[in-house]
Structures are given as structure tokens and as C-alpha cells.
Design an enzyme around this catalytic site. Structure first.
Site, PDB file in Angstrom:
ATOM      1  N   GLU A 316     -17.534  41.223  10.870  1.00 61.51           N
ATOM      2  CA  GLU A 316     -16.563  41.362  12.250  1.00 61.51           C
ATOM      3  C   GLU A 316     -16.420  42.868  11.820  1.00 61.51           C
ATOM      4  OE1 GLU A 316     -13.894  37.339  12.315  1.00 61.51           O
ATOM      5  OE2 GLU A 316     -15.451  37.039   9.977  1.00 61.51           O
ATOM      6  N   LYS A 319     -12.465  43.765  11.011  1.00 60.50           N
ATOM      7  CA  LYS A 319     -11.364  42.503   9.729  1.00 60.50           C
ATOM      8  C   LYS A 319     -10.594  43.641   9.033  1.00 60.50           C
ATOM      9  CE  LYS A 319     -11.777  38.352   7.456  1.00 60.50           C
ATOM     10  NZ  LYS A 319     -12.824  37.223   6.929  1.00 60.50           N
TER      11      LYS A 319
END
Length: 344
Positions: A316, A319
Site C-alpha cells: 500500500e 499508507k
């Protein structure tokens, strides 16, 4: 009777209760968390197709996402659906809010949903903490009012805690919760509704924070033999994951959890980059061994599979936090497996 004899008698009864627990059929599911904090991921339909093509039968989704919920319909993938932390207080404050949330996000997609998770790793000292148990109760109320559950197919309501809420975890039989006042109403709810306690279990962080006392082999499931024996019950441990899970069971019982309640690992994984011990090789070893091992149970619950969700489907890239947080993925955004074949 001598105090030591009483202690060992209590331990024996504790083990006996768990041996009975091991006879109770449970989910053998190994799922994968679908984190979406990234700008380069495939479409939800492509992600669901990727789950299916890799025989991944369970998904954890941290908040309702309508395209994903739609894509799951007609599949055999079971969903662990989250109530986002920022929505906990409003749902706790009014049954009407819980009713709307369930009617919108659960009722149309009932066939796919197995869990509703009220919050993820809520800090017991934070403002939403006191609202977690009331929100769980209100979500349960909404499920009942909308007649979503039946005797053979219930949507279970729980919350996911960080394993660091367990203290005195060495040896595992000494485990207890740091914040009894926070966990007590949650356990009362679980006792009433037979819901599992969901725990995010990360041997990686324990190892990275204490590599002097925790060996890499012990964290990666690769120790050639038993590493230690719990002096309170004689159980032997060969990996850190088992020890962490069994410390949760010990804490759960000390806090008043019924002996038939179970724990599930709502997250576990290993980063491939960005920190101490965060290498491609270690991540591949951990994730492969995790998937195979959790089907066997722990020393305290032998033969009882541990329902586990590997974190995460993809890296991700948006993030927040340390670099490791952006490197837990099992697949690249182009849908190629990062670690080759994984036997789900």
C-alpha cells in the site's frame, strides 16, 4: 493441599478445558486482508478474480466499499467487513445509525459476510475506546431487527485488537490484558454471542524490537526443535506465533471469557522491505510457513485450525508510518504473485 499442588491442579484443569475446545469444529479458513491505501491497485472486480484464481476463500475489508461488495456477490469468498474507527462513536451513540449502517452495507450483501469488525486496533486510551462495546451491541441489535442471522449461518460481531494489549506473555500461560476495563465489556459481549476475539498477531514486530532475545528462526517458523517449555503447563513451543496466540487465550480466560470462545488472527504478515529483518526472503518464508502452520493449531489447541488473515493482498504505497507499513503485500499491483505459489 500444598499451594504448588493447587497451582498445578488449576493448570491441569485449564489444559483439559482447551482439549475439549480442540474437539469443537471451527473454521479452517486462511484469508487475506484487502488493504486499499494505494493509488495503483487493480479494480475491485479484478481483485476478487485474483482471490478466486488463487483459491483464497476469505477476505478482510476494513471499511464498506460498494464496488468490492458487489464484486463478491455470487462467489464463495467470505468477508470480514470492518466498521472504520472514525464511525464507531456515531454507531455507539444511536441504534438508528447502526441500523442504517447494517441496512446499507450488510443486508444487500448478506450471503458474502461472515464477520462485522467494529474497529481495528483501537487504543484503549483513545476517545473511541469506550464506544467499541456499545457499537458492537448496536450492530448486533440491527442484525437481529433486520432478521439477517439464522441458526445455521450467523454474522458474528467482534473487534480486532493489537496483540500488544497482552502483557506478561512469556510464558504464554501468564498472558493477561493490560487494560481490563477496556476489554471486559467486549468479552461480556463475546460470551453472550459466541463471537471470537480477533487479534492482529505479528511476530515480525516482536522480533524486530527484541532480536537479542527472539531468534529469527523462532519468528519465521523455522526453528529445528522446541525453543522453550512453558513451566506452568509443560507445553513446548517451536514458534513465536503459537506462543502469542496462546497468550491471548490465557488472557481471555483470566478476563472471564468462556472456555468455548476462540481467538482468530485477524492479521499476520511480514514486510519485505523497509526495516530490520524486513527482507524478501524472510517475508516469503514467514508467509508460506504461516499459511501451512495455522491449519494445525497451537500447543494449547492442538488440531484446531486458527482462522487467519494474511496481511495483505498488495503493498500500500500511500499508507502512513514507517516504510515497512507499505511493504506487506503478497501480490504486485500487476497481479503477479510476489512470492510465487502460495497454498491457500
Amino acid at each position: 493441599m500444598h499451594a504448588m499442588a493447587i497451582s498445578y491442579l488449576n493448570v491441569s484443569l485449564f489444559i483439559a478445558a482447551f482439549l475439549l475446545l480442540s474437539l469443537r469444529p471451527t473454521e479452517a479458513q486462511v484469508g487475506v486482508s484487502y488493504g486499499k491505501i494505494a493509488n495503483n491497485l487493480p479494480s475491485p472486480q479484478d481483485v476478487v478474480n485474483l482471490y478466486r484464481s488463487n483459491n483464497i476463500k476469505a477476505m478482510r475489508l476494513y471499511f464498506p466499499d460498494q464496488p468490492t461488495l458487489e464484486a463478491l456477490q455470487g462467489t464463495d469468498i467470505k468477508l470480514m467487513l470492518g466498521v472504520a474507527n472514525e464511525n464507531i462513536r456515531s454507531i455507539a451513540s444511536c441504534r438508528c445509525a447502526a441500523y442504517r449502517w447494517v441496512r446499507t452495507n450488510v443486508l444487500p450483501y448478506r450471503s458474502s459476510i461472515s464477520y462485522i469488525v467494529v474497529g481495528n486496533e483501537v487504543d484503549p486510551s483513545s476517545e473511541p475506546a469506550s464506544s467499541v462495546a456499545p457499537a458492537m451491541r448496536n450492530i448486533q441489535y440491527a442484525l437481529d431487527v433486520l432478521n439477517i442471522n439464522n441458526e445455521n449461518d450467523e454474522v458474528k460481531v467482534s473487534t480486532a485488537i493489537n496483540a500488544n494489549l497482552i502483557t506478561n506473555s512469556y510464558p504464554p500461560s501468564n498472558g493477561q490484558f493490560k487494560d481490563p476495563s477496556y476489554i471486559a465489556p467486549i468479552i461480556d459481549f463475546m460470551n453472550t454471542h459466541d463471537s471470537p476475539l480477533l487479534v492482529n498477531v505479528y511476530p515480525y514486530f516482536a522480533y524486530a524490537n527484541d532480536p537479542k532475545d527472539i531468534s529469527l528462526d523462532y519468528a519465521l517458523f523455522t526453528s529445528p526443535g522446541y525453543v522453550f517449555t512453558d513451566p506452568n503447563n509443560g507445553l513446548r513451543y517451536q514458534n513465536l506465533f503459537d506462543a502469542m496466540v496462546d497468550s491471548v487465550y490465557a488472557a481471555l480466560r483470566r478476563a472471564g471469557g468462556h472456555h468455548h470462545l476462540r481467538a482468530a488472527a485477524s492479521e499476520s504478515g511480514w514486510p519485505s522491505n523497509g526495516g530490520f529483518g524486513a527482507t524478501f526472503s524472510n517475508a516469503m518464508t514467514y508467509n508460506r510457513n504461516l499459511i501451512n502452520h495455522v491449519k494445525q493449531g497451537t500447543p494449547l489447541t492442538p488440531g484446531q485450525p486458527i482462522e487467519t488473515y494474511v496481511f495483505a493482498m498488495f503493498d500500500e504505497n500511500e499508507k502512513q508510518g514507517p516504510e515497512t507499513e507499505r511493504n506487506f503485500g503478497l501480490f504486485h499491483p500487476n497481479q503477479q504473485s510476489k512470492y510465487g505459489y502460495l497454498s491457500f
